[in-house]
Design an enzyme around this catalytic site. Structure first.
Site, PDB file in Angstrom:
ATOM      1  N   GLY A 190      46.384  37.609  30.245  1.00  0.00           N
ATOM      2  CA  GLY A 190      46.493  36.808  31.341  1.00  0.00           C
ATOM      3  C   GLY A 190      47.740  37.179  32.326  1.00  0.00           C
ATOM      4  N   SER A 191      48.459  36.807  33.212  1.00  0.00           N
ATOM      5  CA  SER A 191      49.455  37.356  34.036  1.00  0.00           C
ATOM      6  C   SER A 191      50.623  37.595  32.891  1.00  0.00           C
ATOM      7  CB  SER A 191      49.061  35.975  35.041  1.00  0.00           C
ATOM      8  OG  SER A 191      48.341  36.317  35.316  1.00  0.00           O
ATOM      9  N   THR A 192      50.620  37.225  32.055  1.00  0.00           N
ATOM     10  CA  THR A 192      51.541  37.453  31.303  1.00  0.00           C
ATOM     11  C   THR A 192      52.070  38.347  31.024  1.00  0.00           C
ATOM     12  OG1 THR A 192      50.905  36.560  28.915  1.00  0.00           O
ATOM     13  CG2 THR A 192      51.513  34.717  30.077  1.00  0.00           C
ATOM     14  N   ILE A 193      50.706  39.201  31.605  1.00  0.00           N
ATOM     15  CA  ILE A 193      51.409  41.065  31.090  1.00  0.00           C
ATOM     16  C   ILE A 193      51.476  41.812  32.108  1.00  0.00           C
ATOM     17  CG2 ILE A 193      49.012  42.845  31.334  1.00  0.00           C
ATOM     18  CD1 ILE A 193      49.806  41.507  27.881  1.00  0.00           C
ATOM     19  N   LYS A 194      51.331  40.539  33.643  1.00  0.00           N
ATOM     20  CA  LYS A 194      52.227  41.609  34.648  1.00  0.00           C
ATOM     21  C   LYS A 194      53.710  42.284  34.851  1.00  0.00           C
ATOM     22  CE  LYS A 194      49.151  39.326  37.705  1.00  0.00           C
ATOM     23  NZ  LYS A 194      49.141  37.705  38.252  1.00  0.00           N
TER      24      LYS A 194
END
Lengths: 88, 551, 361
Positions: free
Chosen positions: B284-288
């Site tokens: 999820g957003s931890t890749i952003k």
């Protein structure tokens, strides 16, 4: 009996007997030292076992939970808030 | 005298001497094998040469796994009958029921071997020995103890009955740790003293000690906070991985559920999996932050570049990208802080099709890492379909790939170390790591600074803050894949971060699986766990506070 | 003076003695390191007694031969008196004299030889003609023999009686008289063995030691194992195993087994050969004396030769399991004690006889 020759043989006999006795004594000495070595190895083994037990005991006593519990309950220690902290 | 009498005497005497000589020849030569066999049966013994398994230590020398001799205490009911008082004394020491013991000894009176207690503690052994009972015997065995129990169970693993590693580093480093009894054939005198070693059947093999990179104190803190959070959120499971930002050494790795490796009666299975490395999730957003990094690296974007997100959703082909609310036009930094799907999608589509994918692969996400623990998952990240804008968009905000918490740790390590890729290790490293630059240092620092806003009051994870320190990180919430696509009720709450932001000492990834209740997002569920653990860790590691004095 | 001595005799004796020192050192060191020193002290005393015998004219012994019988009776009686005799392992064999102790049987062997030699010298002419002359010395010997049996010391009695019969043969007893004696002696032995049950026990265990390997046959089986271990060249000096508490009396009665173990078949055969050589040379000296007309000296040295030879043979036999176990030492080789002193005195007597004849010649 030819004197000189006999005495010479006698002297040889004495030397042979003396060295024979030494051989016998030394080979027993080897065995004795070997037994000593075995005993020392047994002691080493026991000490290693003892060390492992002490290691476990120390680790139980010094477990983080334990230290923290003692600090907080018996010694009434607490973490300072950020505000209380002194900057060096 | 007559000469014949003399010679007869001499001949008879010689004859007797010759007879004796023949007898000696018989004994020394002909009967030699039989006699030596008889002699050897009385004097030659096979002796064990003890050697035990190596100790596993944490990075500060705290023991995590120790083999110690224990004594099994047994008796021979067919040979000795222990009297009532002796049985009572034994039962008291060994914490057995005296009446049951008495009955068993009586009913098994024909057995030659009866265990009073297997693997008794040393104290029990010494107490029983002090009784000086005839017919009570001791048999030495080794037992492996794990002083930290379930806290280190997944990392350390455990051994089976044959003293072979089954899990964790006990398994991966089994060859090094393994100790093996030697056997030698010895000659003993009648008193049992060994006179001579005749032959070494097997050389004893002393297990070598192993020093892990784990810091037991951090491990304890992480485990406690994780347990507390999982209980509070009624989550199904969770993991925390913490690594040294300068060396890549893993400082803590905990999972819930866990198990107690000291409990022999436990049935293997439940809680054995080291989820931090075996389970993969969509991050999820931890890749952003990696997408942001790719944007900065392209030179087309800066932290302050403005991105219109109105009206709060954006269509990419068949995919509808949505923000929870219309944020209007926001900067790239704010997009990261608020975790705006629309902004990140727009940025990603502006970049080279492979840009985000290249960043991820360069820092090692989705590869087999060889950290030194069994069961490591490689994850799935591939470059198929990168030409498709939908695929590029979902990858930019962390869908369409599956990675383990360990991978995420590796990824954030690149930020924390100022752009370096170094191997994560479970063993304490003797020297500086083999580091490879994968990100320009200034860019890495810039992303770290941008991520600091995530833990600000307006960010998605204010709970991850640590008073007195600057903390950078990123939340993530992904839905789990169920039987019919994404399951709207089962989530994975993630937080990946590092501290202190000015000069990072560690990276930490917190994953909580299927939290229940109102809040299921990474910021609300995992962020505070990060904050708690990081706070304690920073103080324990003696890190100077780097934040402006808290008001 | 040395020129007239039999060099072969002297050196075979000295070699046996030297081998004895080495083997006692090897066999006793595990038990106690002081045993070798004690052996050295006994050896010193034995050489002193040897020199004493060498310078004492045989005439002195001849004149005292009746007294020797009386003295042996006195010794054998004294040892049986509680307080004077010391009891070890159920047998009264020792008379304690402070740090030193006297083993009555060992001294008696020499005294009775002196008596026998004196008797045979006196009644030499009657022996061939009157059978009674044969029985008289045996009757006289029966008294100390009975006392020795009371200790009990069966082995010494057998040796002394065998030597006596051998001496009568040498002295010219008729062959049929002699054979009758042998048969009678054998019958007496058998009777004794049957009358005293513990001897029967020993007898049985000696015939089949492995069946009693952990009781009465223990010592013998351990000795036999020593032989088996030795093979041709032995385990090497000092490398024996049986002496390490497996074989009781390894430095004493069973030293031959230790020799066979450490020095092998070769060592054991050398020991047998040395004894054969020594005994034959002694008998040769005795025969020379008889031919020269010295009856007392001749019979005495014949007796000495027979005694040493028979005792060595019995010891070999016991060690190798051909004869039942008896408490008999191997002359000159076994650990110290009275045996060493008495045996060395005997060699002194042998050489004295040779000396007297070469002076006369």
């Amino acid at each position: 009996m030819k004197g000189a020759q006999s005495w010479f043989i006698l002297a040889l006999l004495v030397v042979v007997v003396a060295s024979g006795v030494q051989v016998a004594l030394k080979s027993h000495e080897v065995r004795r030292l070997h037994a000593e070595l075995q005993a020392a190895q047994r002691t080493q083994d026991e000490l290693l076992a003892e060390y492992s037990r002490l290691l476990l005991e120390r680790s139980t006593q010094a477990a983080f939970h334990n230290v923290e519990r003692i600090a907080e309950t018996e010694l009434s220690m607490q973490f300072p808030d950020a505000v209380e902290r002194l900057e060096p | 005298m007559k000469a014949w009498r003399h010679y007869l005497l001499v001949v008879v005497f010689f004859g007797a001497c010759a007879g004796m000589a023949v007898r000696v020849v018989y004994l020394n030569v002909r009967d030699s094998d039989f006699l030596q066999g008889q002699g050897n049966a009385r004097s030659i013994r096979t002796e064990p040469m003890p050697a035990f398994r190596g100790v596993i230590y944490d990075r500060h020398g705290e023991p995590l796994a120790v083999s110690t001799p224990v004594m099994s205490i047994w008796t021979d009911p067919s040979f000795v009958t222990l009297d009532v008082s002796a049985v009572e004394q034994l039962a008291t020491i060994l914490k057995l029921d005296p009446i049951t013991l008495q009955m068993e000894l009586r009913s098994d009176a024909r057995r030659e071997f009866y265990y009073l207690k297997r693997r008794a503690t040393w104290q029990e052994y010494e107490d029983v020995r002090a009784l000086g009972l005839d017919g009570v015997y001791f048999q030495r065995e080794y037992r492996r103890y794990y002083p930290a129990g379930d806290t280190t169970a997944h990392v350390v693993g455990l051994t089976g009955v044959d003293d072979q590693g089954l899990e964790g580093v006990e398994l991966t480093f089994n060859d090094q740790l393994r100790g093996q009894y030697g056997r030698k054939v010895v000659l003993k005198d009648r008193r049992g003293q060994i006179i001579k070693d005749l032959e070494y059947l097997e050389a004893p093999r002393f297990g070598k000690d192993l020093e892990l990179s784990i810091d037991l104190r951090l491990q304890f803190i992480a485990h406690r906070e994780l347990q507390a959070a999982i209980a509070a959120r009624q989550a199904s499971s969770g993991s925390i991985v913490m690594a040294d930002a300068r060396t890549g050494e893993i400082l803590a790795m905990v999972n819930e559920p866990s198990y107690n490796p000291n409990d022999f009666s436990r049935s293997l299975g439940h809680g054995v999996r080291n989820q931090a490395i075996t389970d993969t999730y969509e991050p999820g957003s931890t890749i952003k932050p990696f997408t942001v990094l790719a944007a900065l690296a392209s030179g087309r974007w800066e932290a302050g570049s403005m991105i219109p997100t109105a009206p709060g959703y954006y269509r990419v082909g068949s995919l509808l990208v949505q923000d929870p609310l219309n944020r209007g036009t926001i900067s790239l930094n704010t997009a990261l802080q608020k975790s705006s799907q629309v902004a990140i999608a727009k940025v990603a589509l502006d970049l080279d099709p492979r840009a985000v994918y290249d960043v991820l692969t360069r820092i090692g996400i989705g590869e087999y890492m060889g950290v030194g623990l069994p069961g490591e998952a490689a994850g799935t990240l591939n470059d198929r379909g990168l030409n498709n804008p939908v695929v590029r968009t979902t990858l930019a905000y962390g869908y369409g790939l599956a990675i383990s918490p360990l991978h995420l740790t590796q990824g954030y390590l690149a930020f924390a170390s100022g752009g370096l890729r170094m191997p994560l290790t479970i063993l304490k490293q003797p020297g500086p790591p083999r580091a490879e630059r994968v990100i320009e240092e200034s860019l890495a620092r810039e992303v770290v600074e941008m991520m600091e806003s995530v833990t600000a009051r307006e960010g998605t994870a204010p709970g991850a803050r640590v008073p007195g320190y600057r903390v950078s990180g990123k939340t993530g919430t992904s839905r789990k894949v169920g039987a019919q696509g994404y399951d709207e009720t089962r989530h994975v709450a993630l937080f990946a971060g590092l501290a202190p932001a000015s000069d990072p000492r560690f990276v930490m990834v917190v994953v909580i699986n299927e939290p229940k209740g109102e809040e299921v997002g990474g910021g609300a569920v995992s962020g505070p766990v990060f904050g708690q653990v990081a706070g304690r860790a920073l103080r324990l590691l003696g890190v100077r506070p780097d934040a402006e004095r808290a008001i | 003076m040395t020129g007239s001595l039999d060099r072969t005799l002297v050196f075979s004796w000295l070699m046996i003695l030297g081998l004895g020192i080495v083997m006692v050192a090897s066999a006793s060191v595990a038990i106690s390191s002081t045993l070798l020193i004690k052996h050295g002290i006994y050896l010193g005393l034995a050489l002193g007694a040897f020199c004493g015998a060498l310078v004492t004219p045989l005439e002195w012994w001849r004149q005292g031969h009746r007294l020797a019988l009386v003295a042996s009776l006195a010794l054998c009686t004294a040892v049986l008196i509680p307080g004077v005799g010391v009891e070890v392992n159920g047998a009264r064999r020792w008379i304690g004299l402070g740090a030193f102790s006297v083993q009555a049987a060992e001294v008696c062997k020499l005294l009775l030889l002196v008596y026998l030699a004196g008797y045979l010298a006196r009644f030499h002419d009657d022996l061939a003609d009157r059978p009674v002359a044969l029985l008289r010395p045996l009757a006289m010997l029966a008294l100390p023999a009975t006392l020795l049996l009371a200790q009990p010391d069966f082995g010494t009695v057998v040796v002394i009686m065998t030597v006596a019969i051998g001496l009568l043969f040498v002295a010219g007893a008729r062959l049929r008289h002699f054979l009758l004696l042998v048969v009678l002696g054998g019958a007496a032995l058998a009777a004794l063995a049957v009358l005293q049950p513990y001897r029967m026990q020993r007898l049985v265990s000696f015939l089949n030691p492995w069946e009693y390997a952990f009781s009465s046959g223990y010592q013998l089986t351990q000795a036999l194992i020593a032989f088996g271990r030795g093979e041709i060249f032995g385990l090497g000096l000092g490398e024996g195993i049986q002496k390490l508490f497996y074989l009781p009396e390894a430095h004493n009665d069973f030293i031959f087994a230790v020799i066979a173990e450490e020095l092998g078949l070769v060592g054991a055969l050398v020991v047998i050969a040395l004894f054969a050589l020594l005994v034959v040379r002694i008998l040769r000296v005795a025969r020379g004396a008889l031919d020269a007309g010295d009856r007392f000296g001749g019979y005495l040295v014949y007796g000495i030769g027979l005694l040493l030879g028979i005792q060595a043979l019995v010891n070999f036999g016991v060690n190798t399991g051909v004869l039942p176990t008896k408490g008999l030492t191997l002359p000159f080789v076994s650990y110290g004690g009275n045996s060493l002193i008495v045996c060395c005195t005997m060699i002194g007597l042998v050489l004295r006889l040779q000396l007297e004849h070469s002076e006369r010649g």
